[in-house]
Design a protein around this motif. Structure first.
Motif, short mmCIF file in Angstrom:
data_model
loop_
_atom_site.label_atom_id
_atom_site.label_comp_id
_atom_site.label_asym_id
_atom_site.label_seq_id
_atom_site.Cartn_x
_atom_site.Cartn_y
_atom_site.Cartn_z
N ILE A 1 -22.11 -13.00 -14.18
CA ILE A 1 -22.37 -11.57 -14.13
C ILE A 1 -23.28 -11.18 -12.97
N ASP A 2 -23.12 -9.91 -12.54
CA ASP A 2 -24.11 -9.22 -11.72
C ASP A 2 -24.79 -8.21 -12.65
N PHE A 3 -26.09 -8.06 -12.56
CA PHE A 3 -26.74 -7.06 -13.40
C PHE A 3 -27.96 -6.47 -12.69
N LYS A 4 -28.28 -5.25 -13.12
CA LYS A 4 -29.46 -4.57 -12.61
C LYS A 4 -30.09 -3.80 -13.76
N GLY A 5 -31.41 -4.02 -13.97
CA GLY A 5 -32.09 -3.44 -15.12
C GLY A 5 -32.93 -2.23 -14.76
N PHE A 6 -33.02 -1.28 -15.72
CA PHE A 6 -33.80 -0.05 -15.53
C PHE A 6 -34.67 0.20 -16.76
N VAL A 7 -35.91 0.61 -16.51
CA VAL A 7 -36.82 1.06 -17.57
C VAL A 7 -37.28 2.45 -17.21
N ASP A 8 -37.11 3.38 -18.14
CA ASP A 8 -37.45 4.79 -17.87
C ASP A 8 -36.74 5.31 -16.62
N GLY A 9 -35.49 4.85 -16.43
CA GLY A 9 -34.69 5.30 -15.31
C GLY A 9 -35.02 4.67 -13.98
N GLU A 10 -36.01 3.78 -13.94
CA GLU A 10 -36.42 3.14 -12.70
C GLU A 10 -36.10 1.65 -12.74
#
Length: 444
Positions: free
Chosen positions: A171-180
């Motif tokens: 997989i490729d993934f990118k994480g966000f917390v509170d939209g950032e």
């Protein structure tokens, strides 16, 4: 100095030691005369300070030293002449302490329990069975299959196949917390085995059923105790692209697998596995034999036990069992835990066997070598990864901790010594019979 016996009942001993005022004064004067040549005081040359002044300046402190040295010396002389070995530290009380003044006699009461005389043991009367288990072909095969599973590879599934637990998804993934986006929350071509628990709870489950080419929005929350404080407890979204789905494939059980685990070929690996299994069986068999030996020894000897040792052991057993039954109680604010009759009975057995094994070991001149202690310390240090150096320093400075490591080694060496003189018969049994015998140890 006078020593008068005040108690001699069973293992309990009591003595009254009287030190006359003259004896104490003589001892203090002797200390002052010994120190006088090296003492300097204002108005006097070195070594010329009058005794009267020295006595006024240092007499009270030296009197305390004289008292302690006299008591220690009297007790030491008594133990040497009587042959008594106190089970615990003797209790020493000054009878006339509150009203004592310089020039008076000092009366001290000493009490203790002496260790008992241990009867001679004829180890040739001990009869034991040593359970022997051979590594069966089925056990070796099972171990090989586990090795092959651990050495598994992954192969691409057919296009359009949905993933399931145990599969590997790339997989490729990118994480966000509170939209950032947050640091460390992105990766490409990451191989993730579903069900491995290597990602945040809930992450892997949301990829089960995904196909190559799917884009999945994974929504999870970081655990409250997460290592990065700025993320702990926060809700997060991971934009994830599944690039491939791979099925696990166990490695072939062949010479190549053997080489992966350091063996020359498959036959050599099988022999290594068989040897390891039989070593494990031998360890379990030894535990069964040791219990049988201790059970026999407990019934072969009888002697008085020091109450102080039994009470201390019973209290320790009660405390240990309390914490086993209340694993969430990590403190010691639970109040006194009263030992039961069962605790006391077990304590009597432990104290009796401990004294017996110590006596046998002493007579046989059994000792724990420096090499054995070093190995024990190294094994114990592995329980504290990253803190090994601090653990080594703690052991070096703590006699009690050293004894805790030394005691089981000494006990095992004494058990081996007794077994060598006992009548031991080998008995071949199945792995299942050995397992039952080991399980029975916990039931006793």
């Amino acid at each position: 100095m006078q020593v008068k016996e005040t108690q001699n009942e069973g293992l309990k001993r009591g003595y009254q030691i009287t030190l006359t005022g003259d004896e104490l004064a003589t001892k203090v004067d002797g200390k002052l005369k010994e120190a006088q040549p090296e003492i300097e005081m204002k108005g006097f040359r070195k070594g010329k300070v009058p005794m009267a002044l020295l006595k006024k300046q240092f007499g009270q402190r030296l009197m305390g030293e004289a008292m302690q040295e006299s008591i220690d010396g009297a007790l030491r002389d008594h133990l040497e002449s009587s042959g008594d070995r106190p089970a615990t530290q003797p209790k020493i009380e000054m009878e006339n302490g509150e009203n004592w003044k310089e020039g008076d006699d000092m009366v001290v009461n000493v009490s203790y329990e002496t260790l008992p005389q241990i009867p001679e043991l004829d180890v040739s009367k001990v009869k034991l069975e040593r359970l022997k288990v051979k590594a069966e072909d089925s056990a070796v095969t099972e171990a090989l299959e586990n090795l092959a599973k651990n050495a598994q590879n992954f192969e691409d599934r057919k296009k359009g196949t949905k993933s399931k637990d145990g599969d590997q998804v790339v997989i490729d993934f990118k994480g966000f917390v509170d939209g950032e986006a947050f640091e460390g929350g992105a990766a490409e071509d990451y191989p993730l085995v579903l069900g491995s628990g290597s990602f945040i709870p809930g992450f892997e489950e949301q990829l089960v059923g995904a196909k190559a080419g799917d884009e999945v929005k994974v929504e999870v929350s970081f655990p409250a105790e997460y290592g990065a404080p700025h993320l702990a407890g926060k809700a997060a979204t991971f934009e994830t692209t599944v690039k491939s789905v791979k099925a696990p494939k166990a490695a072939e059980i062949d010479d190549e697998l053997a080489k992966k685990f350091g063996a020359e070929d498959l036959d050599a690996l099988k022999k290594q596995i068989a040897d390891r299994l039989e070593a494990e069986y031998a360890g379990a068999s030894r535990a069964v034999l040791k219990r049988a030996l201790l059970d026999q020894l407990d019934g072969m000897v009888s002697f008085d036990l020091p109450e102080s040792l039994v009470e201390a052991e019973a209290a320790q057993i009660a405390h240990q069992l309390y914490h086993e039954e209340h694993p969430d109680d990590h403190g010691h604010n639970h109040g006194a835990i009263e030992p039961t009759d069962e605790h006391k009975k077990l304590a009597e057995r432990r104290v009796r066997l401990g004294l017996l094994l110590a006596d046998i070991g002493q007579k046989a001149e059994i000792a724990v070598s420096d090499q054995e202690m070093t190995q024990a310390v190294m094994n114990a240090a592995r329980q504290y990864p990253g803190q090994e150096r601090a653990f080594f320093e703690f052991i070096q400075q703590n006699q009690a901790a050293q004894q805790q490591l030394r005691a089981p080694i000494f006990e095992d060496k004494v058990v081996d010594h007794i077994a060598e003189g006992a009548k031991v018969k080998d008995k071949e049994v199945s792995k299942e019979d050995l397992e039952k015998a080991v399980e029975a140890l916990d039931e006793l």
